[in-house]
Write an enzyme that holds these catalytic residues in place. Structure first.
Site, short mmCIF file in Angstrom:
data_model
loop_
_atom_site.label_atom_id
_atom_site.label_comp_id
_atom_site.label_asym_id
_atom_site.label_seq_id
_atom_site.Cartn_x
_atom_site.Cartn_y
_atom_site.Cartn_z
N GLU A 112 31.77 -14.65 75.98
CA GLU A 112 30.56 -15.43 76.21
C GLU A 112 30.89 -16.82 76.76
OE1 GLU A 112 27.55 -13.53 72.94
OE2 GLU A 112 28.69 -15.29 72.34
N CYS A 164 39.72 -13.87 68.72
CA CYS A 164 40.61 -14.99 68.40
C CYS A 164 41.37 -14.60 67.14
CB CYS A 164 39.77 -16.25 68.11
SG CYS A 164 40.75 -17.73 67.75
N CYS A 195 33.92 -19.84 61.74
CA CYS A 195 33.71 -19.58 63.17
C CYS A 195 33.47 -18.10 63.44
CB CYS A 195 34.93 -20.07 63.94
SG CYS A 195 34.77 -19.85 65.71
N GLU A 207 41.67 -19.45 71.34
CA GLU A 207 42.43 -20.68 71.15
C GLU A 207 43.29 -20.87 72.41
OE1 GLU A 207 42.90 -23.39 69.22
OE2 GLU A 207 44.64 -23.81 70.50
N SER A 261 40.14 -27.67 73.91
CA SER A 261 40.00 -27.88 72.48
C SER A 261 40.97 -26.98 71.72
CB SER A 261 38.56 -27.56 72.07
OG SER A 261 38.36 -27.82 70.70
N LEU A 267 39.69 -30.86 63.69
CA LEU A 267 40.38 -31.27 62.46
C LEU A 267 39.63 -30.79 61.22
CD1 LEU A 267 43.01 -32.85 61.94
CD2 LEU A 267 41.58 -34.80 61.35
N HIS A 268 38.42 -31.23 61.08
CA HIS A 268 37.48 -30.77 60.05
C HIS A 268 37.81 -31.15 58.61
CE1 HIS A 268 35.93 -28.78 63.46
NE2 HIS A 268 36.59 -27.66 63.37
N CYS A 283 28.36 -24.31 69.03
CA CYS A 283 29.77 -24.23 68.63
C CYS A 283 29.96 -23.25 67.49
CB CYS A 283 30.26 -25.58 68.12
SG CYS A 283 30.22 -26.83 69.36
N1 SAH Z 1 40.09 -22.67 69.21
C1 SAH Z 1 39.69 -23.94 69.76
C2 SAH Z 1 38.53 -23.76 70.68
C3 SAH Z 1 37.24 -23.41 70.00
S1 SAH Z 1 36.24 -24.78 70.19
C4 SAH Z 1 39.43 -24.92 68.64
O1 SAH Z 1 39.49 -24.53 67.49
O2 SAH Z 1 39.23 -26.11 68.91
C5 SAH Z 1 34.96 -24.53 69.14
C6 SAH Z 1 34.69 -25.77 68.31
O3 SAH Z 1 33.60 -25.48 67.45
C7 SAH Z 1 35.86 -26.11 67.41
O4 SAH Z 1 35.91 -27.47 67.18
C8 SAH Z 1 35.49 -25.36 66.15
O5 SAH Z 1 36.17 -25.82 65.04
C9 SAH Z 1 34.00 -25.63 66.10
N2 SAH Z 1 33.27 -24.64 65.31
C10 SAH Z 1 33.63 -23.41 64.98
N3 SAH Z 1 32.69 -22.82 64.24
C11 SAH Z 1 31.72 -23.72 64.09
C12 SAH Z 1 30.45 -23.70 63.46
N4 SAH Z 1 30.03 -22.62 62.80
N5 SAH Z 1 29.69 -24.80 63.53
C13 SAH Z 1 30.10 -25.89 64.21
N6 SAH Z 1 31.27 -25.97 64.85
C14 SAH Z 1 32.08 -24.90 64.79
#
Ligand code: SAH
Length: 347
Positions: free
Chosen positions: A92, A112, A119, A161, A192, A216-217, A334
């Protein structure tokens, strides 16, 4: 079927070499072909190429490895695309329209393997990597929907990723920025990563100037491990140190992605520790409330609490903004992108 050559995997000079060697054509014919490919044309449309050549090409090669098979438009104008790859797999992408241009979010893997708990993209594991030409194909397919330079920015934030598909990702960036091709500026591309520290360092050495976003989160290693398995391999300190190195090498400000999960990473002390981690660093924090993914059972932080978290960050001197969630009503936000099927498995 797997033996076919994906022409979009090549830049103009590679295509010229390939065409002159395998189809005995003059270099300018390769140039014509290339012009068609980046416009999103299929062999049938390439009317200035001979019928015999087009027939021979379609036997052995794929012109467009990506087709848009479904489009959903959200209330805010965001569009979610279902891309079918030439071998039947689907990924997508999301097009977000801003005043300054249109940003396309692309996928770099079918599925992934990073396993982040919140995610949707990782739910079925990794199926396969996308080639560079397939990633480019996503941009070409969407670009073809509008006038020249319809897509102005590309973010690698769809499924997959990028640093787990390293070589293809770097090759894709070079293809996208090729002068004879779509001629993108690297500054309009963001990559990202969930924080594969050694690959971030390697990327810093490539001599590219794309923007790097780090998901980071959580500033706490133990808590981060609970939501992101990659944190077992690389600590928060290693990830941030690699991000600092990326800034040193490229001069590009780092974006830190921070998704707020209710009661898990949204406290005053989380903000304080995040600030300590980023001290002295040229970074900007993008705060976003977790978008719902029904399988995860996790909840996003509410608006009021989210504002508070932003205020804490501000108080500690961190540059931070709330990122607008776009396209949530089409599951285009996201973390909501997933491997769906034409049959409509998750509808
Ligand atoms: N694998 C890479 C690219 C994915 S980017 C990465 O992890 O950065 C997607 C972004 O959305 C990332 O920052 C991920 O952590 C965030 N993300 C994933 N699931 C999410 C959700 N349910 N709500 C908000 N952000 C989310």
């Amino acid at each position: 079927m797997s033996e076919k050559v994906i022409l979009c995997d090549m830049d103009l000079s590679q295509l010229t070499e390939y065409m002159t060697e395998n189809f005995a054509v003059k270099p300018f014919v390769a140039g014509q072909l290339y012009g068609w490919l980046i416009k999103g044309a299929d062999f049938a449309d390439m009317t200035n190429l001979s019928k015999t050549l087009r027939a021979a090409l379609s036997e052995r090669c794929v012109a467009q490895p990506v087709k848009i098979v479904r489009t959903l438009t959200a209330a805010d104008g965001t569009q979610k695309f279902l891309f079918e790859l030439w071998d039947g797999n689907v990924v997508e992408g999301v097009l977000m329209k801003y005043k300054y241009g249109n940003t396309l979010c692309i996928s770099c893997q079918v599925g992934c393997r990073m396993g982040c708990r919140f995610c949707a993209s990782t739910l079925g594991g990794l199926v396969r990597n996308l080639s560079a030409g397939e990633m480019l194909g996503e941009v070409i397919a969407v670009n073809a929907l509008g006038k020249d330079r319809y897509v102005t920015n590309v973010v690698m934030m769809g499924s997959g990723e990028p640093l787990d598909n390293y070589d293809n990702t770097v090759k894709f960036i070079n293809l996208l920025c090729s002068e004879q091709g779509l001629n993108f500026s690297q500054r309009n591309i963001s990559l990202s990563t969930c924080g594969i520290a050694p690959q971030m360092r390697r990327l810093a050495e490539e001599g590219l100037s794309v923007n790097l976003t780090v998901s980071l989160h959580n500033p706490d290693n133990e808590q981060r491990r609970e939501i992101m398995p990659v944190a077992n391999a690389y600590s928060v300190e290693e990830v941030i140190s690699a991000a600092r190195y990326y800034f040193e090498k490229t001069g590009r400000r780092i974006i830190v992605e921070y998704t707020l999960i209710d009661g898990q990473n949204d406290s005053y002390s989380h903000a304080m520790r995040l600030a300590a981690l980023l001290k002295g660093m040229s970074a900007h924090v993008n705060v976003i409330a977790l978008n719902p993914v029904k399988e995860t059972g996790l909840k996003g932080t509410s608006g009021v609490k989210l504002q508070k978290f932003l205020q804490y960050l501000e108080k500690f001197g961190v540059s931070a903004t709330r990122r607008r969630t776009m396209g949530q009503d089409v599951e285009g936000a996201c973390g909501q992108l997933r491997r769906s099927y034409l049959r409509g498995e998750h509808e």
